[in-house]
Design an enzyme around this catalytic site. Structure first.
Site, PDB file in Angstrom:
ATOM      1  N   HIS A  37       0.835  -1.208   0.000  1.00  0.00           N
ATOM      2  CA  HIS A  37       0.000   0.000   0.000  1.00  0.00           C
ATOM      3  C   HIS A  37       0.874   1.264   0.000  1.00  0.00           C
ATOM      4  CE1 HIS A  37      -2.805  -2.860   2.242  1.00  0.00           C
ATOM      5  NE2 HIS A  37      -3.561  -2.470   1.238  1.00  0.00           N
ATOM      6  N   GLN A  61     -18.316  -5.666  -1.250  1.00  0.00           N
ATOM      7  CA  GLN A  61     -17.451  -6.537  -2.044  1.00  0.00           C
ATOM      8  C   GLN A  61     -17.110  -7.851  -1.334  1.00  0.00           C
ATOM      9  OE1 GLN A  61     -14.271  -3.465  -2.070  1.00  0.00           O
ATOM     10  NE2 GLN A  61     -12.858  -5.193  -2.046  1.00  0.00           N
ATOM     11  N   GLY A 147      -2.988  -1.543  -7.290  1.00  0.00           N
ATOM     12  CA  GLY A 147      -1.948  -2.564  -7.372  1.00  0.00           C
ATOM     13  C   GLY A 147      -2.258  -3.636  -8.407  1.00  0.00           C
ATOM     14  N   GLU A 148      -1.205  -4.066  -9.110  1.00  0.00           N
ATOM     15  CA  GLU A 148      -1.363  -5.197 -10.044  1.00  0.00           C
ATOM     16  C   GLU A 148      -1.615  -6.494  -9.294  1.00  0.00           C
ATOM     17  OE1 GLU A 148       2.211  -4.939 -12.363  1.00  0.00           O
ATOM     18  OE2 GLU A 148       1.302  -3.528 -13.783  1.00  0.00           O
ATOM     19  N   ASP A 150      -4.007  -7.161  -7.483  1.00  0.00           N
ATOM     20  CA  ASP A 150      -5.417  -7.467  -7.747  1.00  0.00           C
ATOM     21  C   ASP A 150      -5.683  -7.194  -9.223  1.00  0.00           C
ATOM     22  OD1 ASP A 150      -6.506  -7.947  -4.878  1.00  0.00           O
ATOM     23  OD2 ASP A 150      -5.275  -6.158  -4.727  1.00  0.00           O
ATOM     24  N   ARG A 187      -4.325  -9.906   4.302  1.00  0.00           N
ATOM     25  CA  ARG A 187      -4.810 -11.214   4.781  1.00  0.00           C
ATOM     26  C   ARG A 187      -3.669 -12.117   5.255  1.00  0.00           C
ATOM     27  NH1 ARG A 187      -8.775 -10.095   0.716  1.00  0.00           N
ATOM     28  NH2 ARG A 187     -10.864 -10.413   1.523  1.00  0.00           N
TER      29      ARG A 187
HETATM   30  P1  AMP Z   1      -6.664  -3.534  -0.357  1.00  0.00           P
HETATM   31  O1  AMP Z   1      -6.441  -2.766   0.901  1.00  0.00           O
HETATM   32  O2  AMP Z   1      -6.274  -4.969  -0.268  1.00  0.00           O
HETATM   33  O3  AMP Z   1      -8.025  -3.300  -0.952  1.00  0.00           O
HETATM   34  O4  AMP Z   1      -5.639  -2.928  -1.405  1.00  0.00           O
HETATM   35  C1  AMP Z   1      -5.609  -1.548  -1.691  1.00  0.00           C
HETATM   36  C2  AMP Z   1      -4.737  -1.333  -2.895  1.00  0.00           C
HETATM   37  O5  AMP Z   1      -3.428  -1.811  -2.618  1.00  0.00           O
HETATM   38  C3  AMP Z   1      -5.236  -2.091  -4.126  1.00  0.00           C
HETATM   39  O6  AMP Z   1      -5.046  -1.290  -5.275  1.00  0.00           O
HETATM   40  C4  AMP Z   1      -4.327  -3.295  -4.150  1.00  0.00           C
HETATM   41  O7  AMP Z   1      -4.165  -3.852  -5.433  1.00  0.00           O
HETATM   42  C5  AMP Z   1      -3.035  -2.694  -3.648  1.00  0.00           C
HETATM   43  N1  AMP Z   1      -2.157  -3.735  -3.128  1.00  0.00           N
HETATM   44  C6  AMP Z   1      -2.485  -4.715  -2.243  1.00  0.00           C
HETATM   45  N2  AMP Z   1      -1.428  -5.531  -2.039  1.00  0.00           N
HETATM   46  C7  AMP Z   1      -0.413  -5.058  -2.815  1.00  0.00           C
HETATM   47  C8  AMP Z   1       0.935  -5.471  -3.062  1.00  0.00           C
HETATM   48  N3  AMP Z   1       1.455  -6.554  -2.474  1.00  0.00           N
HETATM   49  N4  AMP Z   1       1.676  -4.756  -3.925  1.00  0.00           N
HETATM   50  C9  AMP Z   1       1.148  -3.664  -4.554  1.00  0.00           C
HETATM   51  N5  AMP Z   1      -0.111  -3.227  -4.366  1.00  0.00           N
HETATM   52  C10 AMP Z   1      -0.892  -3.912  -3.510  1.00  0.00           C
END
Ligand code: AMP
Length: 282
Positions: A37, A61, A147-148, A150, A187
């Protein structure tokens, strides 16, 4: 760093930045922040004058109520991390304020949700697009950073942003990994030591696919990944496959492409993990 929870205040903050000629970058998250993040925040800092982030665990979601209830939450630690990373505004709405009694909209995803995560998580991507639209509605970012990690989410958000002419530029950012290759994820905190030790096998399976990609058939490359996973019967595979890099339509042949992507999802102990890897010819 300003901390705002009322959507109209986030909108006013953003409008004030724009009045001063500042380009607003935005990093939407669900919190429990990690270096992945923070890398998005750093990229937003590089590309924009002001950076906003949001923390909102979006009920729309989650198709599994247990997953929603157990999603890690650490708002104070997150706020400190964001401030250190140079974030200017943290938007932490609650569900009532953000959705304001409106019903979720149904977006035309043109089949992009039919594969990979879609069948396992009905309604998930509709929920993602709904929350991104609501957040953008208030924050009005010039650029938003995703992030890629997801990959399908990124593909779908880009698609909707293009087809509906959203004014926000969607900026993809590479996946950050632990030293053993495991893709960083909020997670991962819920993995016990034994599951944490086996989780990097997902990345190793993707690497095995990448090693054979374009030199062997699609099925042989995929089989190489499955062989890696066969080494640990505790990993319950949901899917491992190879897709077109832009549409994520599953491939059965390389079709003259120079790029493709391998995607994986598996249950590892209590956690469903996803990952993906770019495949390049040559
Ligand atoms: P989340 O909090 O999991 O919804 O993620 C928020 C943003 O962080 C999303 O755009 C994700 O794709 C990105 N993200 C999550 N994990 C990673 C990672 N390991 N590397 C880069 N971006 C990430």
């Amino acid at each position: 760093m300003d901390r705002l929870s009322v959507p109209s205040e986030a909108a006013a903050w953003s409008a004030a930045q724009r009045r001063q000629g500042g380009r607003v970058g935005f990093v939407p998250t669900m919190g429990a922040l990690h270096a992945g993040h923070l890398a998005l925040v750093a990229e937003a800092r590089r590309q924009c004058d002001r950076v906003a982030a949001s923390i909102f665990v979006n009920p729309l979601q989650f198709n599994n109520p247990e997953d929603l209830a157990r999603y890690p939450r650490q708002p104070e630690a997150d706020a400190r991390l964001l401030e250190e990373a140079g974030c200017d505004m943290l938007f932490q709405p609650d569900a009532e304020g953000l959705y304001h009694g409106t019903s979720p909209l149904r977006y035309e995803l043109h089949g992009l949700d039919l594969h990979w995560e879609g069948p396992s998580r009905p309604g998930h991507f509709q929920g993602v697009v709904n929350v991104v639209e609501r957040l953008f509605h208030y924050v009005r970012p010039d650029r938003a950073f995703f992030g890629e990690k997801d990959r399908q989410q990124l593909t779908i958000i880009r698609h909707v942003a293009n087809t509906l002419h959203w004014p926000t530029v969607i900026v993809p950012c590479p996946t950050l990994r632990e030293t053993d290759g495991l893709a960083m994820s909020s997670r991962n905190q819920r993995l016990g030591p034994a599951d944490r030790a086996r989780a990097p096998l997902l990345y190793r399976a993707l690497q095995a696919v990448a090693d054979l990609a374009f030199h062997h058939s699609v099925e042989e490359a995929r089989q190489a990944g499955l062989d890696v996973l066969a080494g640990d019967p505790e990993i319950q595979l949901d899917h491992l496959g190879i897709a077109h890099p832009d549409t994520l339509v599953p491939l059965t042949h390389w079709d003259g492409l120079d790029r493709a992507v391998a995607l994986i999802a598996a249950q590892v102990g209590p956690v469903r993990l996803i990952d993906n890897l770019d495949l390049r010819r040559g």
